[in-house]
Design a protein around this motif. Structure first.
Motif, mmCIF file in Angstrom:
data_model
loop_
_atom_site.group_PDB
_atom_site.id
_atom_site.type_symbol
_atom_site.label_atom_id
_atom_site.label_comp_id
_atom_site.label_asym_id
_atom_site.label_seq_id
_atom_site.Cartn_x
_atom_site.Cartn_y
_atom_site.Cartn_z
ATOM 1 N N GLY A 143 0.820 -1.215 0.000
ATOM 2 C CA GLY A 143 0.000 0.000 0.000
ATOM 3 C C GLY A 143 0.851 1.260 0.000
ATOM 4 N N LYS A 144 1.913 1.267 0.813
ATOM 5 C CA LYS A 144 2.824 2.421 0.848
ATOM 6 C C LYS A 144 3.520 2.602 -0.496
ATOM 7 C CE LYS A 144 3.768 2.080 5.773
ATOM 8 N NZ LYS A 144 4.753 1.699 6.797
ATOM 9 N N LEU A 145 3.973 1.501 -1.076
ATOM 10 C CA LEU A 145 4.640 1.580 -2.378
ATOM 11 C C LEU A 145 3.677 2.098 -3.442
ATOM 12 C CD1 LEU A 145 7.100 1.076 -4.201
ATOM 13 C CD2 LEU A 145 6.248 -1.253 -4.517
ATOM 14 N N HIS A 146 2.451 1.609 -3.416
ATOM 15 C CA HIS A 146 1.444 2.049 -4.385
ATOM 16 C C HIS A 146 1.226 3.553 -4.279
ATOM 17 C CE1 HIS A 146 -2.746 1.178 -6.276
ATOM 18 N NE2 HIS A 146 -1.899 1.685 -7.141
ATOM 19 N N ALA A 147 1.122 4.065 -3.045
ATOM 20 C CA ALA A 147 0.940 5.505 -2.836
ATOM 21 C C ALA A 147 2.149 6.291 -3.340
ATOM 22 C CB ALA A 147 0.699 5.785 -1.356
ATOM 23 N N GLU A 148 3.349 5.792 -3.074
ATOM 24 C CA GLU A 148 4.570 6.469 -3.540
ATOM 25 C C GLU A 148 4.640 6.491 -5.067
ATOM 26 O OE1 GLU A 148 6.927 8.078 -1.860
ATOM 27 O OE2 GLU A 148 6.392 7.531 0.186
ATOM 28 N N LEU A 149 4.282 5.379 -5.704
ATOM 29 C CA LEU A 149 4.274 5.333 -7.169
ATOM 30 C C LEU A 149 3.263 6.316 -7.739
ATOM 31 C CD1 LEU A 149 4.623 1.496 -7.767
ATOM 32 C CD2 LEU A 149 6.250 3.248 -8.499
ATOM 33 N N ALA A 150 2.083 6.378 -7.138
ATOM 34 C CA ALA A 150 1.055 7.327 -7.606
ATOM 35 C C ALA A 150 1.550 8.759 -7.489
ATOM 36 C CB ALA A 150 -0.239 7.125 -6.822
ATOM 37 N N ALA A 151 2.245 9.067 -6.402
ATOM 38 C CA ALA A 151 2.795 10.415 -6.219
ATOM 39 C C ALA A 151 3.833 10.749 -7.286
ATOM 40 C CB ALA A 151 3.407 10.547 -4.824
ATOM 41 N N LEU A 152 4.484 9.719 -7.829
ATOM 42 C CA LEU A 152 5.475 9.911 -8.892
ATOM 43 C C LEU A 152 4.846 9.866 -10.285
ATOM 44 C CD1 LEU A 152 8.332 7.687 -7.429
ATOM 45 C CD2 LEU A 152 8.318 10.188 -7.599
ATOM 46 N N GLY A 153 3.531 9.714 -10.349
ATOM 47 C CA GLY A 153 2.841 9.722 -11.636
ATOM 48 C C GLY A 153 2.552 8.358 -12.227
ATOM 49 N N ARG B 104 0.202 5.842 -12.155
ATOM 50 C CA ARG B 104 -1.149 5.614 -11.645
ATOM 51 C C ARG B 104 -1.796 4.345 -12.188
ATOM 52 N NH1 ARG B 104 -0.149 10.909 -11.858
ATOM 53 N NH2 ARG B 104 -0.520 12.089 -9.970
ATOM 54 N N GLU B 105 -1.129 3.653 -13.117
ATOM 55 C CA GLU B 105 -1.686 2.436 -13.696
ATOM 56 C C GLU B 105 -1.434 1.204 -12.833
ATOM 57 O OE1 GLU B 105 0.414 4.453 -15.325
ATOM 58 O OE2 GLU B 105 -0.685 5.283 -16.999
ATOM 59 N N ALA B 106 -0.570 1.316 -11.823
ATOM 60 C CA ALA B 106 -0.233 0.166 -10.978
ATOM 61 C C ALA B 106 -1.459 -0.284 -10.196
ATOM 62 C CB ALA B 106 0.890 0.535 -10.014
ATOM 63 N N TYR B 107 -1.555 -1.587 -9.981
ATOM 64 C CA TYR B 107 -2.666 -2.122 -9.198
ATOM 65 C C TYR B 107 -2.228 -3.375 -8.452
ATOM 66 C CZ TYR B 107 -3.118 -5.385 -13.099
ATOM 67 O OH TYR B 107 -2.856 -6.330 -14.062
ATOM 68 N N GLU B 108 -2.862 -3.589 -7.304
ATOM 69 C CA GLU B 108 -2.595 -4.774 -6.489
ATOM 70 C C GLU B 108 -3.352 -5.922 -7.126
ATOM 71 O OE1 GLU B 108 -2.660 -7.796 -3.897
ATOM 72 O OE2 GLU B 108 -4.502 -6.655 -3.913
ATOM 73 N N LEU C 142 2.159 -6.033 -6.563
ATOM 74 C CA LEU C 142 1.690 -4.861 -7.284
ATOM 75 C C LEU C 142 2.147 -4.987 -8.736
ATOM 76 C CD1 LEU C 142 0.305 -2.118 -6.560
ATOM 77 C CD2 LEU C 142 2.594 -1.174 -6.366
ATOM 78 N N SER C 143 1.210 -4.956 -9.675
ATOM 79 C CA SER C 143 1.548 -4.971 -11.088
ATOM 80 C C SER C 143 1.680 -3.527 -11.546
ATOM 81 C CB SER C 143 0.456 -5.683 -11.888
ATOM 82 O OG SER C 143 0.762 -5.620 -13.271
ATOM 83 N N VAL C 144 2.850 -3.178 -12.036
ATOM 84 C CA VAL C 144 3.113 -1.811 -12.467
ATOM 85 C C VAL C 144 2.845 -1.665 -13.959
ATOM 86 C CG1 VAL C 144 4.842 0.035 -12.552
ATOM 87 C CG2 VAL C 144 4.801 -1.565 -10.618
ATOM 88 N N TRP C 145 3.264 -2.659 -14.711
ATOM 89 C CA TRP C 145 3.050 -2.700 -16.154
ATOM 90 C C TRP C 145 3.228 -4.139 -16.569
ATOM 91 C CZ3 TRP C 145 6.321 -1.818 -20.891
ATOM 92 C CH2 TRP C 145 5.581 -1.289 -21.946
ATOM 93 N N ILE C 146 2.793 -4.514 -17.712
ATOM 94 C CA ILE C 146 2.934 -5.907 -18.135
ATOM 95 C C ILE C 146 4.409 -6.313 -18.032
ATOM 96 C CG2 ILE C 146 2.876 -7.449 -20.126
ATOM 97 C CD1 ILE C 146 0.274 -6.203 -20.907
ATOM 98 N N GLY C 147 4.657 -7.342 -17.240
ATOM 99 C CA GLY C 147 6.010 -7.843 -17.057
ATOM 100 C C GLY C 147 6.800 -7.162 -15.963
#
Length: 103
Positions: free
Chosen positions: A11-21, A23-27, A34-39
């Motif tokens: 959850g913390k990592l997801h929030a940090e990634l969103a703050a960096l732009g 926003r496509e990442a999902y648990e 957490l999937s950030v992008w395919i692969g």
């Protein structure tokens, strides 16, 4: 219900990634990945963020979600700007032929 350490770390990592732009990442539903992008995925285990892109594996201390997010966001930006040749094949396998035109 108490949130587990891995779920809180993701959850913390997801929030940090969103703050960096990023926003496509999902648990993905297991509470630790957490999937950030395919692969490109990040999981949390044994106090470490473990992220991988295909066969490349990296790790980062679980006490530093911000630092991990910076590294993952940087790689995400590189992948998005210069889509690797393996991406098309993987996208087709994971999403099916109908997704060929969509990144």
């Amino acid at each position: 219900m108490t949130v587990s350490e891995p779920a809180a770390a993701i959850g913390k990592l997801h929030a940090e990634l969103a703050a960096l732009g990023v926003r496509e990442a999902y648990e993905i539903g297991d509470g630790v990945t957490l999937s950030v992008w395919i692969g490109l995925v990040v999981s949390f285990r044994d106090g470490l963020y473990l992220w991988r892109e295909g066969s490349v594996k990296r790790r980062h201390p679980g006490t530093d979600p911000g630092g991990c997010a910076i590294r993952v966001a940087r790689r995400y930006a590189e992948l998005k700007s210069d889509v690797p040749p393996w991406w098309e094949e993987l996208a087709t396998v994971l999403r099916g032929d109908s997704a060929e035109e969509y990144p």
